[in-house]
Design a protein around this motif. Structure first.
Motif, PDB file in Angstrom:
ATOM      1  N   ALA A   4     -22.561  27.327  21.270  1.00 59.28           N
ATOM      2  CA  ALA A   4     -22.670  27.272  22.730  1.00 59.28           C
ATOM      3  C   ALA A   4     -23.012  25.859  23.198  1.00 59.28           C
ATOM      4  O   ALA A   4     -22.478  25.369  24.200  1.00 59.28           O
ATOM      5  N   ILE A   5     -23.875  25.173  22.457  1.00 58.48           N
ATOM      6  CA  ILE A   5     -24.247  23.799  22.822  1.00 58.48           C
ATOM      7  C   ILE A   5     -23.034  22.873  22.715  1.00 58.48           C
ATOM      8  O   ILE A   5     -22.772  22.061  23.600  1.00 58.48           O
ATOM      9  N   VAL A   6     -22.259  23.028  21.635  1.00 55.82           N
ATOM     10  CA  VAL A   6     -21.069  22.187  21.468  1.00 55.82           C
ATOM     11  C   VAL A   6     -20.064  22.465  22.592  1.00 55.82           C
ATOM     12  O   VAL A   6     -19.537  21.540  23.210  1.00 55.82           O
ATOM     13  N   GLU A   7     -19.852  23.750  22.890  1.00 53.75           N
ATOM     14  CA  GLU A   7     -18.899  24.087  23.957  1.00 53.75           C
ATOM     15  C   GLU A   7     -19.342  23.518  25.301  1.00 53.75           C
ATOM     16  O   GLU A   7     -18.526  22.988  26.065  1.00 53.75           O
ATOM     17  N   SER A   8     -20.630  23.606  25.600  1.00 54.88           N
ATOM     18  CA  SER A   8     -21.107  23.056  26.888  1.00 54.88           C
ATOM     19  C   SER A   8     -20.981  21.545  26.924  1.00 54.88           C
ATOM     20  O   SER A   8     -20.628  20.977  27.956  1.00 54.88           O
ATOM     21  N   ALA A   9     -21.281  20.889  25.802  1.00 54.58           N
ATOM     22  CA  ALA A   9     -21.181  19.427  25.767  1.00 54.58           C
ATOM     23  C   ALA A   9     -19.732  18.998  25.978  1.00 54.58           C
ATOM     24  O   ALA A   9     -19.455  18.046  26.710  1.00 54.58           O
ATOM     25  N   VAL A  10     -18.796  19.724  25.354  1.00 56.64           N
ATOM     26  CA  VAL A  10     -17.375  19.387  25.520  1.00 56.64           C
ATOM     27  C   VAL A  10     -16.972  19.544  26.981  1.00 56.64           C
ATOM     28  O   VAL A  10     -16.352  18.655  27.574  1.00 56.64           O
ATOM     29  N   SER A  11     -17.384  20.663  27.599  1.00 53.88           N
ATOM     30  CA  SER A  11     -16.924  20.856  28.968  1.00 53.88           C
ATOM     31  C   SER A  11     -17.627  19.896  29.928  1.00 53.88           C
ATOM     32  O   SER A  11     -17.017  19.399  30.871  1.00 53.88           O
ATOM     33  N   LEU A  12     -18.875  19.575  29.644  1.00 61.36           N
ATOM     34  CA  LEU A  12     -19.574  18.579  30.461  1.00 61.36           C
ATOM     35  C   LEU A  12     -18.859  17.223  30.372  1.00 61.36           C
ATOM     36  O   LEU A  12     -18.575  16.585  31.383  1.00 61.36           O
ATOM     37  N   GLY A  13     -18.574  16.796  29.144  1.00 62.39           N
ATOM     38  CA  GLY A  13     -17.892  15.519  28.945  1.00 62.39           C
ATOM     39  C   GLY A  13     -16.560  15.478  29.668  1.00 62.39           C
ATOM     40  O   GLY A  13     -16.215  14.498  30.324  1.00 62.39           O
ATOM     41  N   ARG A  14     -15.823  16.582  29.581  1.00 61.77           N
ATOM     42  CA  ARG A  14     -14.508  16.601  30.237  1.00 61.77           C
ATOM     43  C   ARG A  14     -14.640  16.539  31.745  1.00 61.77           C
ATOM     44  O   ARG A  14     -13.879  15.833  32.413  1.00 61.77           O
ATOM     45  N   ARG A  15     -15.628  17.265  32.277  1.00 59.03           N
ATOM     46  CA  ARG A  15     -15.810  17.242  33.733  1.00 59.03           C
ATOM     47  C   ARG A  15     -16.222  15.868  34.229  1.00 59.03           C
ATOM     48  O   ARG A  15     -15.922  15.478  35.344  1.00 59.03           O
ATOM     49  N   LEU A  16     -16.964  15.143  33.371  1.00 63.10           N
ATOM     50  CA  LEU A  16     -17.391  13.798  33.765  1.00 63.10           C
ATOM     51  C   LEU A  16     -16.352  12.749  33.357  1.00 63.10           C
ATOM     52  O   LEU A  16     -16.630  11.555  33.414  1.00 63.10           O
ATOM     53  N   ASN A  17     -15.181  13.226  32.914  1.00 64.64           N
ATOM     54  CA  ASN A  17     -14.105  12.313  32.551  1.00 64.64           C
ATOM     55  C   ASN A  17     -14.445  11.415  31.370  1.00 64.64           C
ATOM     56  O   ASN A  17     -14.041  10.258  31.328  1.00 64.64           O
ATOM     57  N   MET A  18     -15.222  11.952  30.451  1.00 60.97           N
ATOM     58  CA  MET A  18     -15.609  11.167  29.288  1.00 60.97           C
ATOM     59  C   MET A  18     -14.782  11.580  28.077  1.00 60.97           C
ATOM     60  O   MET A  18     -14.309  12.703  27.985  1.00 60.97           O
ATOM     61  N   ASN A  19     -14.656  10.614  27.164  1.00 57.30           N
ATOM     62  CA  ASN A  19     -14.025  10.891  25.887  1.00 57.30           C
ATOM     63  C   ASN A  19     -15.056  11.656  25.046  1.00 57.30           C
ATOM     64  O   ASN A  19     -16.190  11.234  24.942  1.00 57.30           O
ATOM     65  N   VAL A  20     -14.670  12.794  24.474  1.00 54.25           N
ATOM     66  CA  VAL A  20     -15.641  13.571  23.699  1.00 54.25           C
ATOM     67  C   VAL A  20     -15.301  13.506  22.205  1.00 54.25           C
ATOM     68  O   VAL A  20     -14.172  13.798  21.796  1.00 54.25           O
ATOM     69  N   VAL A  21     -16.282  13.085  21.411  1.00 53.25           N
ATOM     70  CA  VAL A  21     -16.091  12.937  19.963  1.00 53.25           C
ATOM     71  C   VAL A  21     -17.087  13.849  19.249  1.00 53.25           C
ATOM     72  O   VAL A  21     -18.288  13.812  19.535  1.00 53.25           O
ATOM     73  N   ALA A  22     -16.598  14.654  18.311  1.00 49.80           N
ATOM     74  CA  ALA A  22     -17.494  15.468  17.487  1.00 49.80           C
ATOM     75  C   ALA A  22     -17.809  14.695  16.214  1.00 49.80           C
ATOM     76  O   ALA A  22     -16.908  14.165  15.564  1.00 49.80           O
ATOM     77  N   GLU A  23     -19.082  14.629  15.865  1.00 45.28           N
ATOM     78  CA  GLU A  23     -19.497  13.915  14.655  1.00 45.28           C
ATOM     79  C   GLU A  23     -19.724  14.890  13.509  1.00 45.28           C
ATOM     80  O   GLU A  23     -20.050  16.056  13.727  1.00 45.28           O
ATOM     81  N   GLY A  24     -19.582  14.418  12.290  1.00 41.63           N
ATOM     82  CA  GLY A  24     -19.925  15.225  11.120  1.00 41.63           C
ATOM     83  C   GLY A  24     -18.973  16.381  10.867  1.00 41.63           C
ATOM     84  O   GLY A  24     -19.381  17.436  10.385  1.00 41.63           O
ATOM     85  N   VAL A  25     -17.684  16.182  11.186  1.00 40.69           N
ATOM     86  CA  VAL A  25     -16.694  17.238  10.958  1.00 40.69           C
ATOM     87  C   VAL A  25     -16.289  17.215   9.482  1.00 40.69           C
ATOM     88  O   VAL A  25     -15.682  16.261   9.021  1.00 40.69           O
TER      89      VAL A  25
END
Ligand code: C2E
Ligand code: MG
Ligand code: MG
Length: 285
Positions: free
Chosen positions: A214-235
Motif C-alpha cells: 500500500a505504501i509503494v502504491e501510494s508513493a507511485v500515485s503521489l509521484g505521478r500526480r506531482l509529475n515526478m519521475n518515480v524509481v523503485a529501489e532494490g528490485v
C-alpha cells in the motif's frame, strides 16, 4: 536465482566495515590520496526494459581494510567539515568516468549522484558544478542530484537556493529513500524535486506485506500526480519488476537488472544486453 547473471556479483570482496571508525581527517586524507572510487548501478525503464540511467555509488579502497562500502564511512564523509569536499571529489570521479560511457557505448541516459544537504552550504556550488558538467560533456538535463529526505533540513534557504538554481539550469533533484524520513510529504513542497525514489525496504516487503504494498502504491500515485519521475529501489526479482510496472512505477534499480559495477564491468554489462540503447521485449522484465 533472482540475479540475471552470476557475474553481476562484485569481483572484489568488499567489507562492510561496520566496526571501523573513521575521523573527518581520515576522509580528507583519503581524498588527497585518491582512494575513493565509484561504481555505477544501472536504472531501467519498466515500460520497455531499456537502460535509462546510472547511479554513482562511492567506495573507498582503503590501504589497510580493503574495499569499503558506504556504510563504513558515509556518516563521517557527510559531516559538515568534509561533506562538500567529499561530494565534489566523488562527483568529479563520476563525471570523468561517465563521460567515457557516452564515448565507449554511446550511452545517452542520466547520471545520478548522492548529495547530502550538509554539502549544500556554499552558494557557489552551482558555479563549479555546471562548468564541470560541461567539461565532461554531460548535459545538465541528464544530471540528477539525489538527496535523502531525512537529512533535509527544514526551511534551509541556502539549500533551497542552490537546488532551485541548479533546477533552473535543467539539473534534476531526486528525493532518495522516500518513505523513511520524517515529514516526507511536507518536504515535497517548496523544494524543486522532480524524482522520487521509493526506499527498498517497502519495495522488498511489498511482495509479502500488504501494508508495504500500500505504501509503494501510494508513493507511485503521489509521484505521478506531482509529475515526478518515480524509481523503485532494490528490485531483485522479476515478480517485483512486473508488479511495479502494473501499478504505474516508471523506473527501477536493483540486482534484478544489475549490481553496482565498475565502469569496465558496466561496459561489458551493456554489451551483453539484447539492445543496450533501446527497448527490449517486455517479457524480459
Ligand atoms: P542509496 O543512494 O539509496 O543507494 C542504493 C543502495 O542500495 C546502494 O548501496 C546499492 O548497492 C543498494 N542496492 C541497489 N540495488 C539493490 C538490491 O536489489 N538489493 C539490495 N539489497 N541492495 C541494493 P550502497 O552502495 O552500499 O550505498 C548505500 C548508501 O550510501 C546509498 O544509498 C547512499 O545513501 C550512500 N552513498 C553512496 N555513495 C554516496 C556518495 O557518493 N555520497 C553520499 N553522500 N552518499 C553516498
Ligand atoms: Mg541514492
Ligand atoms: Mg536510496
Amino acid at each position: 536465482d533472482s540475479y540475471p547473471n552470476a557475474s553481476d556479483k562484485p569481483v572484489d570482496s568488499p567489507v562492510l566495515g561496520d566496526e571501523l571508525q573513521f575521523t573527518e581527517s581520515d576522509i580528507q586524507e583519503a581524498i588527497t590520496r585518491d582512494q575513493f572510487l565509484v561504481e555505477f548501478q544501472p536504472q531501467v525503464s519498466l515500460r520497455d526494459n531499456s537502460w535509462v540511467g546510472v547511479e554513482a555509488l562511492a567506495r573507498w579502497l582503503h590501504p589497510e581494510h580493503g574495499l569499503l562500502y558506504p556504510g563504513a564511512f558515509i556518516a563521517t564523509a557527510e559531516s559538515a567539515a568534509v561533506a562538500l569536499a567529499f561530494t565534489e571529489h566523488v562527483i568529479g570521479i563520476a563525471l570523468r568516468q561517465f563521460g567515457r560511457l557516452a564515448a565507449e557505448v554511446g550511452f545517452q541516459g542520466s547520471l545520478s549522484v548522492n548529495i547530502p544537504p550538509t554539502a549544500l552550504t556554499d552558494v557557489q556550488f552551482p558555479d563549479r558544478l555546471l562548468p564541470a558538467l560541461a567539461e565532461c560533456g554531460v548535459a545538465p538535463d541528464t544530471f540528477v542530484l539525489e538527496m535523502t529526505e531525512n537529512s533535509l533540513p527544514e526551511n534551509d534557504q541556502v539549500v533551497l537556493d542552490i537546488l532551485t538554481r541548479l533546477s533552473m539550469r535543467g539539473v534534476s533533484v531526486s528525493i532518495d529513500d522516500f518513505g523513511t524520513g520524517k515529514s516526507s510529504l511536507e518536504r515535497l513542497q517548496g523544494a524543486p524535486f522532480n524524482e522520487l525514489k521509493i526506499d527498498m525496504v517497502f519495495v522488498q516487503n511489498a511482495q509479502t506485506e500488504p501494508s508495504s504494498a500500500a505504501i509503494v502504491e501510494s508513493a507511485v500515485s503521489l509521484g505521478r500526480r506531482l509529475n515526478m519521475n518515480v524509481v523503485a529501489e532494490g528490485v531483485e526479482t522479476c515478480e517485483a519488476a512486473q508488479w511495479l510496472h502494473s501499478i504505474g512505477c516508471g523506473m527501477a534499480q536493483g540486482y534484478r537488472f544489475g549490481r553496482p559495477m565498475t565502469l569496465d564491468k558496466l561496459v561489458a554489462w551493456a554489451a551483453d544486453r539484447p539492445d543496450s540503447s533501446g527497448a527490449t521485449s517486455k517479457d524480459e522484465l
